[in-house]
Scaffold this active site. Sequence first.
Site, PDB file in Angstrom:
ATOM      1  N   SER A 596       0.825  -1.214   0.000  1.00  0.00           N
ATOM      2  CA  SER A 596       0.000   0.000   0.000  1.00  0.00           C
ATOM      3  C   SER A 596       0.855   1.259   0.000  1.00  0.00           C
ATOM      4  O   SER A 596       0.566   2.224  -0.725  1.00  0.00           O
ATOM      5  CB  SER A 596      -0.929  -0.015   1.219  1.00  0.00           C
ATOM      6  OG  SER A 596      -1.801  -1.126   1.180  1.00  0.00           O
ATOM      7  N   SER A 782      -1.928  -8.304  -6.402  1.00  0.00           N
ATOM      8  CA  SER A 782      -1.704  -7.235  -5.429  1.00  0.00           C
ATOM      9  C   SER A 782      -2.924  -6.326  -5.321  1.00  0.00           C
ATOM     10  O   SER A 782      -3.231  -5.812  -4.245  1.00  0.00           O
ATOM     11  CB  SER A 782      -0.477  -6.411  -5.820  1.00  0.00           C
ATOM     12  OG  SER A 782      -0.563  -5.986  -7.162  1.00  0.00           O
ATOM     13  N   ASN A 785      -5.458  -8.426  -3.081  1.00  0.00           N
ATOM     14  CA  ASN A 785      -5.094  -8.900  -1.741  1.00  0.00           C
ATOM     15  C   ASN A 785      -4.188  -7.988  -0.931  1.00  0.00           C
ATOM     16  O   ASN A 785      -4.130  -8.140   0.295  1.00  0.00           O
ATOM     17  CB  ASN A 785      -4.414 -10.270  -1.850  1.00  0.00           C
ATOM     18  CG  ASN A 785      -5.333 -11.322  -2.415  1.00  0.00           C
ATOM     19  OD1 ASN A 785      -6.480 -11.445  -2.008  1.00  0.00           O
ATOM     20  ND2 ASN A 785      -4.843 -12.084  -3.379  1.00  0.00           N
ATOM     21  N   TYR A 786      -3.460  -7.060  -1.555  1.00  0.00           N
ATOM     22  CA  TYR A 786      -2.413  -6.360  -0.805  1.00  0.00           C
ATOM     23  C   TYR A 786      -2.533  -4.843  -0.806  1.00  0.00           C
ATOM     24  O   TYR A 786      -2.184  -4.206   0.182  1.00  0.00           O
ATOM     25  CB  TYR A 786      -1.034  -6.769  -1.336  1.00  0.00           C
ATOM     26  CG  TYR A 786      -0.697  -8.205  -1.021  1.00  0.00           C
ATOM     27  CD1 TYR A 786      -0.249  -8.572   0.238  1.00  0.00           C
ATOM     28  CD2 TYR A 786      -0.850  -9.198  -1.975  1.00  0.00           C
ATOM     29  CE1 TYR A 786       0.043  -9.891   0.548  1.00  0.00           C
ATOM     30  CE2 TYR A 786      -0.567 -10.532  -1.673  1.00  0.00           C
ATOM     31  CZ  TYR A 786      -0.122 -10.865  -0.420  1.00  0.00           C
ATOM     32  OH  TYR A 786       0.155 -12.170  -0.112  1.00  0.00           O
ATOM     33  N   MET A 787      -2.985  -4.243  -1.891  1.00  0.00           N
ATOM     34  CA  MET A 787      -3.060  -2.782  -1.953  1.00  0.00           C
ATOM     35  C   MET A 787      -4.409  -2.316  -1.404  1.00  0.00           C
ATOM     36  O   MET A 787      -5.459  -2.798  -1.844  1.00  0.00           O
ATOM     37  CB  MET A 787      -2.888  -2.297  -3.399  1.00  0.00           C
ATOM     38  CG  MET A 787      -1.579  -2.736  -4.021  1.00  0.00           C
ATOM     39  SD  MET A 787      -1.261  -2.040  -5.668  1.00  0.00           S
ATOM     40  CE  MET A 787      -2.808  -2.288  -6.511  1.00  0.00           C
TER      41      MET A 787
END
Length: 828
Positions: A596, A782, A785-787
């Site tokens: 992020s 990403s 799941n991640y950003m």
Amino acid sequence: MSARKARESAPKICYNEDDESDDNESAGDVDDDDSEDEGTTTKKRPRASNSKVKVPNKRKKNENVQIKKKPRNSIPDDEDSENKSESEAEMDSDSSPPQKKTMRKSVQRKPKIEDDDDDDDDDDGDDNDEDDDGEDADNDEDEVPKIERKKRASSSGKSSIKNSKAQKVKSDPDKASVIPKTKKMGKLERLEEARQAFKWWEAEELPDGVNWRKLEHTGIVFPPPYVRHNVPLLYDGKPIHSLTKAQEELITFYAAMPDDGPQLGNPKTRTVFQNNFFADLKEILPPGHEIKKFEKCDFTRIREHLAIQKELRKAATQEEKLTKKADKESELEKQGFALIDGRLEKMGNFRMEPPGLFRGRGEHPKTGCLKARQAAESVTLNLSADSCVPICDVPGHAWQAVKHDSAVTWLCTWQENVQNQYKYVMLAASSSFKGKSDMEKYSKAILLTKHIEKVRKDYTKKIKSQDAATKQLGTAMWVIDKLALRVGGEKGEDEADTVGCCSLRVEHLSFNPDPNSYEIELEFLGKDSMLYKQNINYGVYGDLGKLVYNNLKSFCKKKNKDKDVFDNLTPQILNKHLTSLMPGLTAKVFRTFNASITLEKELPTIEELEGLSVQEKVGRYNAANRSVAILCNHQKTVSKATEIMFENLNERLEILKSQRDDLIKWKELVRKGKSSQIPLKKADKDVTDAISSQVKEANLAKEAARTMEEKLNATAAVDEAKRHLKEDQKRRMTEKHMFKIGNDPSQDDIERRITRWNEDIRKLEVDIRNRDENKDVALGTSKINYMDPRISVAWCKRCEVPIDKIFAKTLRDKFNWAMAVPPDWKFE
């Protein structure tokens, strides 16, 4: 007589339901007049034909009353409803109970009673209904105020023009103004609307450890039983007809595997796959069976049968496809939703995994093993205690158990036989359960921004420690923070050899022999057997990076290649220490935090995007997303379809450039007065129509086919017709820049076309560049799941980029809780 009594004595205007069939009239054929305040005129609503209404109890049956049509200079109908006079409201209250079909009555003038005949023609014999309506309106001057009469007099010259235009519009149904119909929503769409109405992020939170109070669902759907095809396997050239149903099913699973796929196409995995398959086959063969060696098995006949079945599915008629689609939607309606605390939630996977051969990722040691068919007796349901237990849809079978555990979010669970892992039926990614989990995950990453300095001071101190275990703990924390590696864990012998930070081995690190260098090449298989291979210069991280380099070198010293680098550290020890620094902190939070932070840092500002198109802005966003994907090692394999797509795009780009060169030459010819040398495009309508007709006839033949042979032949004819259509489209694309015969181009015409071609070339080059840069990088992983999605939503709002250019519909549904953030939202 008072006005009230006059109104009561006036004939009521309504439909006579019994006479509707006699006059062949419908509700859409009647012009209804809306009442207006005094001093206003009425406006005629456009209708398809002349309209008549019945006057019950006043005249004989089938006698008609014609409603006068409104002049066209009145206010719109939506204003009519707001300007009803008090007298009309009084009339509505005094009127008799409404009929099935009623019409509102004009207050200004009474309806004119027509002659007794039932015909629909006008009384003056001129076949012009509009003129008659206009005369009726004009003859009612005593009921219209002076100001309005002046307006009518001044616009009398225009009224005939308007009426003639209206008559033309009516005569041409294609040009007639049609009120668009509201799209009728299907049952699934209504269910989806109902589901999305619940805003879980605004609802009351349940106590800790409680995910629901009431949970009800319909269980899980099992795949249909296997149907035998009785096509024999050839063993040593002889057909084997003695196979049982289970044996034939397993052999068919292998025959369905593509020979050039990732399992059989890779020499390393091919041998493992075949050995595992044949070992499972021998287990279900009786002792002394004639099938003894895999090399003598010939699957050719079964593969040919499967190829024919594939063609038959491809040859399905439109009716068959619609029937299959309707059955699938019906099943989704019945099985695809759960009731949680009185609201609808969509289930993610309500169908049991079908049996087949386990494939796995990468060089998995169990690839090719039989993934057995699961029975209801292996499935455990999770419901609230007061919910009805669903009936198993397989006759003669029952569920293994029923639980009432509100601390978990799964609905069904079972244990598969290949890796002995538990599988779960969960709610969909757009559900409130998943949404809460995502929000908590990103909130924890935001909380880390407030503790990151404390964490970094802690591992800096440990990196410099003299204690080996403490030094390994600090070094591992640095690697996870700066390189975004997963924590890793121990793997069994029957699992793929994937590693993370704590499970790195000496063989995964290659140190640069130059004594002045601080470079290490990291190469290992990460999650899902994706290769991580990067050459990292620890010197760019300053003195602390150099210390980490020296620590790693000392950890590997005097160790065999198969030994762990962090031999004094486990994931449990690492996560326990992280939790002591911040509640809930684990190694996984670092990946979300770094992804992020990197995205927010890499995204361009409004000033940097000034003057760029939306497509170019999306390209800049993808570049930032790509930086995150590289950091997290999110890769993907370039498929054959992707390679073909690039070939087509590059071919199209070359055609556009060649056409632009032709246009530049033609412009020079026009300037020199040699326009006759410019090649012109011939009319090709006959060719195009012939090919379209061929495609149409082939599709009709496909729909009419009934036997297997007819269907296969019709499918081949459709493919051939589509090939001709594709070739013709390519021909037309190569001639697109040419001018038609009889339309000699001027210099300005060519210049405009050159400008257009330059813009098309620029856009296509941007598209190809963006696709090429992202072809081997999985941007979606990403993003999903991640950003933090709020970073992307806020950026889109600031930079005026439509959110659907960044998030597909599934992601917009998944992150619906993030869509309301303001443009200035920050990850902090």
